[in-house]
Write a protein that holds these residues in place. Sequence first.
Motif, PDB file in Angstrom:
ATOM      1  N   UNK A  93      -3.620 -34.383 -34.996  1.00  0.00           N
ATOM      2  CA  UNK A  93      -3.703 -34.349 -33.482  1.00  0.00           C
ATOM      3  C   UNK A  93      -4.888 -33.478 -33.013  1.00  0.00           C
ATOM      4  N   UNK A  94      -5.928 -34.500 -31.987  1.00  0.00           N
ATOM      5  CA  UNK A  94      -6.994 -34.162 -31.757  1.00  0.00           C
ATOM      6  C   UNK A  94      -6.762 -32.225 -31.348  1.00  0.00           C
ATOM      7  N   UNK A  95      -5.844 -32.262 -30.804  1.00  0.00           N
ATOM      8  CA  UNK A  95      -5.985 -31.468 -29.868  1.00  0.00           C
ATOM      9  C   UNK A  95      -5.181 -29.953 -30.856  1.00  0.00           C
ATOM     10  N   UNK A  96      -5.840 -28.793 -30.576  1.00  0.00           N
ATOM     11  CA  UNK A  96      -4.910 -27.600 -31.274  1.00  0.00           C
ATOM     12  C   UNK A  96      -3.983 -26.602 -31.117  1.00  0.00           C
ATOM     13  N   UNK A  97      -3.536 -26.040 -31.365  1.00  0.00           N
ATOM     14  CA  UNK A  97      -2.981 -25.069 -30.726  1.00  0.00           C
ATOM     15  C   UNK A  97      -3.423 -23.659 -31.396  1.00  0.00           C
ATOM     16  N   UNK A  98      -3.746 -22.902 -30.152  1.00  0.00           N
ATOM     17  CA  UNK A  98      -4.973 -21.444 -30.108  1.00  0.00           C
ATOM     18  C   UNK A  98      -4.221 -20.415 -31.027  1.00  0.00           C
ATOM     19  N   UNK A  99      -4.424 -20.366 -32.459  1.00  0.00           N
ATOM     20  CA  UNK A  99      -3.483 -19.040 -32.770  1.00  0.00           C
ATOM     21  C   UNK A  99      -2.760 -19.882 -34.047  1.00  0.00           C
ATOM     22  N   UNK A 100      -2.609 -20.436 -33.978  1.00  0.00           N
ATOM     23  CA  UNK A 100      -1.435 -20.735 -34.775  1.00  0.00           C
ATOM     24  C   UNK A 100      -1.414 -20.866 -36.718  1.00  0.00           C
ATOM     25  N   UNK A 101      -2.465 -21.248 -36.675  1.00  0.00           N
ATOM     26  CA  UNK A 101      -3.094 -20.142 -38.290  1.00  0.00           C
ATOM     27  C   UNK A 101      -2.485 -19.160 -38.393  1.00  0.00           C
TER      28      UNK A 101
END
Length: 287
Positions: free
Chosen positions: A39-47
Amino acid sequence: MPEAATHVGSGKVRELYELDDDRLLLVASDRISTFDVVLPTEIPDKGRVLTGLSAFWFARTRELVPNHLLALRPDGRSTECRKLQMLPLECVVRGYLTGSGWKDYQATGSVCGHVPAEGLRDSDKLPEPIFTPSTKAQEGHDENIDRKRAAELVGQERFDEVERVSIELYRFASEYAAEHGILIADTKFEFGLDQEDRLVLGDEAFTPDSSRFWPADEYEPGRAQPSFDKQFVRDYCETLGWDKTAPGPELPEDVVTGTRARYIEAFERLTGIGFDAYLADPEVVLA
Ligand code: ATP
Ligand code: MG
């Protein structure tokens, strides 16, 4: 980026760098994919959640099977690991009947060649965990394969070994997780071989990306379960009438925040470590 490291690949979620002949640096981004589309949107801190949880499990399962983890970097999202010759199998273990397993069972009474029992309901616990490997697709969706085809891909002896080890890993982690309020409905491993041809667990382990996590206190078979994983994002995407091909939709702020909170809650419940403590010193997960 990393000192004297060569960028050698990008997965949907991770960037791969070569540190030297024997070592890779795996950097987990905040990208999220759903239905195999990034998806074009990231989820902060997911990594960071994925990296921390994997390291937590690697530290706790090394007696069961060696793994690729060499060191965790202070950024909390980069792992130094042994470079492996990856096996062409996605090693899936299912402890509960859900997803494509539930679909197969409804249609045929079996799940990838296993006949668990009669009269099971959506989300029921299987009498025994089952191993249902799939191929590692270069592009698009992974494909379920039967045991015979999987054994052809890696050899019968290796197949028996990955099946045994996968089930042992699942039993260990699912018991541990259940004591911490999370049911691991199913999970996926990727194994590789080291230079001595020994089986080594690679990639990630028991993260919300590679597993279905259900809150144990809300578990009620006979219906779909709420979950800590990407289901929240999938459900949102389903409301859009999107055809599930690239490009994927942008996620609104509340879906980003809700997804981030779920990833972090899974991390904290499983590890018993506050996410802030992890950010301050990632190595806390190894203790
Ligand atoms: P793909 O690479 O097919 O896009 P993916 O989206 O799941 O799959 P990521 O998880 O983003 O990929 O990237 C990780 C990649 O690194 C995977 O291809 C995985 O097989 C590979 N990998 C993981 N651990 C190792 C290792 N120790 N040695 C070599 N390759 C590894
Ligand atoms: Mg992956």
